[in-house]
Every structure is written in structure tokens, then in C-alpha cells.
Design an enzyme around this catalytic site. Structure first.
Site, PDB file in Angstrom:
ATOM      1  N   TRP A   1       0.822  -1.213   0.000  1.00 42.77           N
ATOM      2  CA  TRP A   1       0.000   0.000   0.000  1.00 42.77           C
ATOM      3  C   TRP A   1       0.858   1.266   0.000  1.00 42.77           C
ATOM      4  O   TRP A   1       0.573   2.216  -0.736  1.00 42.77           O
ATOM      5  CB  TRP A   1      -0.970   0.018   1.184  1.00 42.77           C
ATOM      6  CG  TRP A   1      -2.125  -0.917   0.969  1.00 42.77           C
ATOM      7  CD1 TRP A   1      -2.441  -2.020   1.715  1.00 42.77           C
ATOM      8  CD2 TRP A   1      -3.127  -0.848  -0.068  1.00 42.77           C
ATOM      9  NE1 TRP A   1      -3.554  -2.641   1.202  1.00 42.77           N
ATOM     10  CE2 TRP A   1      -4.000  -1.947   0.113  1.00 42.77           C
ATOM     11  CE3 TRP A   1      -3.353   0.014  -1.143  1.00 42.77           C
ATOM     12  CZ2 TRP A   1      -5.096  -2.188  -0.725  1.00 42.77           C
ATOM     13  CZ3 TRP A   1      -4.435  -0.223  -1.978  1.00 42.77           C
ATOM     14  CH2 TRP A   1      -5.287  -1.315  -1.767  1.00 42.77           C
TER      15      TRP A   1
ATOM     16  N   ASP B   1      -1.134   6.638   6.393  1.00 42.64           N
ATOM     17  CA  ASP B   1      -2.242   5.815   5.894  1.00 42.64           C
ATOM     18  C   ASP B   1      -2.556   4.768   6.960  1.00 42.64           C
ATOM     19  O   ASP B   1      -1.849   3.772   7.090  1.00 42.64           O
ATOM     20  CB  ASP B   1      -1.834   5.146   4.577  1.00 42.64           C
ATOM     21  CG  ASP B   1      -2.906   4.191   4.053  1.00 42.64           C
ATOM     22  OD1 ASP B   1      -3.960   4.044   4.707  1.00 42.64           O
ATOM     23  OD2 ASP B   1      -2.677   3.591   2.981  1.00 42.64           O
TER      24      ASP B   1
ATOM     25  N   LYS C   1     -11.930  -1.477   6.897  1.00 43.51           N
ATOM     26  CA  LYS C   1     -11.162  -2.420   7.707  1.00 43.51           C
ATOM     27  C   LYS C   1     -11.545  -2.297   9.179  1.00 43.51           C
ATOM     28  O   LYS C   1     -11.947  -3.260   9.790  1.00 43.51           O
ATOM     29  CB  LYS C   1      -9.662  -2.188   7.529  1.00 43.51           C
ATOM     30  CG  LYS C   1      -9.064  -2.814   6.270  1.00 43.51           C
ATOM     31  CD  LYS C   1      -9.168  -1.954   5.050  1.00 43.51           C
ATOM     32  CE  LYS C   1      -8.666  -2.649   3.808  1.00 43.51           C
ATOM     33  NZ  LYS C   1      -7.939  -1.747   2.917  1.00 43.51           N
TER      34      LYS C   1
HETATM   35  C1  LIG Z   1      -7.371  -1.132   1.839  1.00 41.98           C
HETATM   36  C2  LIG Z   1      -6.264  -0.160   1.924  1.00 41.98           C
HETATM   37  C3  LIG Z   1      -6.152   0.916   1.029  1.00 41.98           C
HETATM   38  C4  LIG Z   1      -7.067   1.120  -0.141  1.00 41.98           C
HETATM   39  O1  LIG Z   1      -8.339   1.363   0.229  1.00 41.98           O
HETATM   40  P1  LIG Z   1      -9.495   1.563  -0.871  1.00 41.98           P
HETATM   41  O2  LIG Z   1     -10.633   1.985  -0.044  1.00 41.98           O
HETATM   42  O3  LIG Z   1      -9.687   0.243  -1.557  1.00 41.98           O
HETATM   43  O4  LIG Z   1      -9.033   2.604  -1.825  1.00 41.98           O
HETATM   44  C5  LIG Z   1      -5.096   1.796   1.210  1.00 41.98           C
HETATM   45  N1  LIG Z   1      -4.215   1.640   2.208  1.00 41.98           N
HETATM   46  C6  LIG Z   1      -4.302   0.617   3.079  1.00 41.98           C
HETATM   47  C7  LIG Z   1      -3.304   0.490   4.172  1.00 41.98           C
HETATM   48  C8  LIG Z   1      -5.333  -0.314   2.971  1.00 41.98           C
HETATM   49  O5  LIG Z   1      -5.410  -1.342   3.838  1.00 41.98           O
END
Ligand SMILES: *Cc1c(COP(=O)(O)O)cnc(C)c1O
Length: 361
Positions: free
Chosen positions: A102, A173, A197
Site C-alpha cells: 500500500w 495511511d 477495515k
Molecule cells: C485497503 C487499503 C487501502 C485502499 O483502500 P481503498 O478503499 O480500496 O481505496 C489503502 N491503504 C491501506 C493500508 C489499505 O489497507
């Protein structure tokens, strides 16, 4: 219906109490005779729960008053673009600590908008995947921001230190780790998270951004991604993902009832310890991540004999343990054990792993 435990990485399971409450008021919310998803985001009822969700999130994370909390569209990846558009100009440098797929994805997207520079990457220690903290002397103090991802959902790589940034704003993030443990918001410029998540259903992302970083978006920034417009309109510049926002609010209430992020951190620590000790205590299973960098949210593990992978997945699913297949880029298994996963889920998984080894080992 038999009880199942859902180990999906995302969209992931939600607390059962939250699901039951949403179900009970699904068609008749607040005695209005309709669903929360059928009312105007500008009506008093929705505005009330939207504001409460924000306040509860502020309480849970002790968000200082000089930070805006935004509820927006576009998921985690939307912020891969929104961050450079709001925080940098085309000739600016953005710094990136890459610790998995990511944070790597964030580099690719940032490169469309500025000059992304990687200041650290995954290395090896004792033959295992390892992330070393980049030295402050390597951090260009003229950079627009410094992006990192403290929990890599796909790779199961995490770290509990904060990168040393000097005066460069840190952008984190936290899609797969927000609300799983206490957090010092004041050390960050921007924190963002896709909801699916650890917060609620997909379709929503939460952005926590410091005052002085708002209002600097470059002029071609799409209005729906402009932090200043979002802040000014209480995240209602356009129609927000209302149902996801409502459900996130229920999750925040549940978290408060559970004792907040300190209680969650304790429970998450116990859950992860149980699972890693099952992996470590047997040669049948293994982890490729150095113990210093093991995620408490996403636990990838491998069978010594990958030929047994499909049997493991088939039988675990039949036993009510869902979605244990590892990401295609990593292979093997992955158990995602976010806040909503009860300890009983880990106990059931560990029992299944022992029995599977007994029969097939
Ligand atoms: C799932 C995830 C993303 C992407 O999320 P989307 O909602 O699919 O764009 C980005 N960063 C991390 C750490 C993630 O777990």
C-alpha cells in the site's frame, strides 16, 4: 445459522452488536418510518448523528482542536491522490517510507502530482522481512510531506515507532490500524483511513488533518477532494456516504462501550499473541515477517507444504473460518483480526490449525 468467524482483510467483519442494532432500526430509523439511508444528509436527524460520530471519533483518539475531521468518499486510494493535491505543488518533493504494497501504491499515485522520493524500504533481518526507521539526516527538510503506512494490510508488516520527520508534516495511511490502539494525533499532519477495515462499511474514508495544512490545495484539485471545501461544509459539500457514516457512528459508540482504544489495544495484543505463538510453536506453519514488524491486525502465515494450501482453505471454510486466503501477491494464508474479531475467533482458528497439522503434518 452456525457461528462463523470472518477473517476478511476488507471489507471486513463488523461488531455483531453493531449489525444487530442497524438491523433493528433498518426500516424505521428514529421512528421516522424510513431508513437512515433514505433521509436527507441536510436534515436535522442526519446532521445530529453525523456530528455525534465526529465527536465520538475525536473522543476516542483525543483529536486536538486544531485538527479537522473529514468524512469523505474515495477510499484509501482516493487519499493517495488527495494528499498530493492538497499538500504539494508539481515541483515539490514528497517523501515515502515504503513498507509494503500500500505504501508503494501511494508512491505511484504521488508521482503523478509531485516528485515522490523513497526514503526507506522493506529489508531483511535474520532472513525475515524487516523495516528499519530511516535516519532523520536522510529526511529532506524542504519536502512537502512524508508519507508512511504503519500497518501494511497485504504484507502483515507493521511498526510501532513514528518516523522521524523534523519539520516535514507526517502523513499516515492508517486504513487497517486506526482505532486499534492509542495514537498521538498531534505528531501528524494528516491521518487518513478507508473505512472498510476497522471503521465501518466501504465507501467512506476518514481524514484527520491539521489546520495549517487546509486551504492549500492546488487549483485543479477536484472540489470533492479539497480539504478546505470539505472542512467548510462539515463534509457535506456533496452528498456524503450517509449509510457508511451512520454505521461508522455505531462502531464508534461500540468502541466507547468496549472501553475505547486502550481496551482495544490490550485485546488486540492478546489476540495477536495467541495466533503468532501458534505459528511459532510449530514447523508446520511459519511467518515471513520479523518479530519486530509483525502486524497485530493482519497475520499472514504459510504452510511448510504449499500443496496443502487449498485443502486448508477448503476445510477451514467448512469449519466456519472464512476468508483465510492470503493476498495473491503474498500467497499462503492471512488472518485479518481487526477490532471486531472476538478472542473466540482466534481460539477457533488456532484449534483448527492444530488439528489440521495433526492430521496432515
Ligand atoms: C485497503 C487499503 C487501502 C485502499 O483502500 P481503498 O478503499 O480500496 O481505496 C489503502 N491503504 C491501506 C493500508 C489499505 O489497507
Amino acid at each position: 445459522m452456525k457461528e462463523v468467524f470472518n477473517f476478511s482483510a476488507g471489507p471486513a467483519m463488523l461488531p455483531k452488536e453493531v449489525m444487530l442494532k442497524a438491523q433493528a432500526e433498518f426500516t424505521n430509523w428514529r421512528d421516522l418510518g424510513c431508513s437512515v439511508m433514505e433521509v436527507s444528509h441536510r436534515g436535522k436527524d442526519f446532521i445530529e448523528i453525523a456530528a455525534k460520530a465526529e465527536q465520538d471519533l475525536r473522543d476516542l483518539l483525543s483529536v486536538p482542536s486544531n485538527y479537522h475531521v473529514l468524512f469523505t468518499h474515495g477510499g484509501g486510494r482516493g487519499q493517495f491522490a488527495a494528499v498530493p493535491l492538497n499538500l504539494s505543488n508539481p515541483n515539490d518533493t514528497s517523501l515515502h517510507l515504503v513498507s509494503g504494497s500500500w505504501s508503494k501504491g501511494a508512491v505511484t499515485e504521488a508521482n503523478k502530482y509531485n516528485k515522490a522520493v523513497v526514503v526507506g524500504d522493506v529489508s531483511e533481518k535474520d532472513g525475515l522481512q524487516y523495516v528499519a526507521p530511516p535516519a532523520l539526516s536522510d529526511i529532506d527538510q524542504s519536502a512537502a510531506y512524508y508519507h508512511f503506512c504503519p500497518n501494511e494490510t497485504v504484507d502483515g508488516i507493521a511498526y510501532d515507532w513514528l518516523p522521524e520527520a523534523g519539520n516535514v508534516p507526517l502523513v499516515s495511511d492508517m486504513s487497517s490500524t486506526i482505532l486499534s490502539q492509542p495514537l498521538d494525533v498531534a505528531k501528524h499532519g494528516v491521518i487518513y483511513a478507508g473505512a472498510q477495515k476497522n471503521i465501518g462499511p466501504s465507501g467512506l474514508s476518514v481524514v484527520i488533518v491539521r489546520d495549517d495544512l487546509v486551504g492549500k490545495a492546488r487549483k485543479e484539485t477536484p472540489s470533492i477532494f479539497d480539504y478546505a471545501l470539505a472542512a467548510k461544509s462539515d463534509s457535506m459539500y456533496n452528498t456524503p456516504p450517509t449509510f457508511s457514516w451512520y454505521l461508522a457512528g455505531l462502531v464508534f459508540e461500540w468502541l466507547k462501550d468496549m472501553g475505547g482504544v486502550n481496551a482495544m489495544a490490550k485485546r488486540n495484543g492478546e489476540k495477536a499473541a495467541l495466533l503468532y505463538s501458534a505459528i511459532d510453536s510449530s514447523d508446520f506453519y511459519s511467518s515471513k515477517v520479523h518479530p519486530d514488524n509483525r502486524s497485530k491486525m493482519n497475520v499472514p502465515f504459510h504452510l511448510a507444504n504449499p500443496a496443502l494450501d487449498s485443502l486448508f482453505l477448503e476445510q477451514s471454510q467448512a469449519a466456519g473460518l472464512l476468508a483465510l486466503k492470503g493476498h495473491r501477491s503474498v500467497g499462503g494464508m492471512r488472518a485479518s483480526i481487526y477490532n471486531a474479531m472476538p478472542v473466540e475467533g482466534i481460539v477457533a482458528l488456532v484449534e483448527f490449525m492444530r488439528e489440521f497439522e495433526r492430521v496432515n503434518g
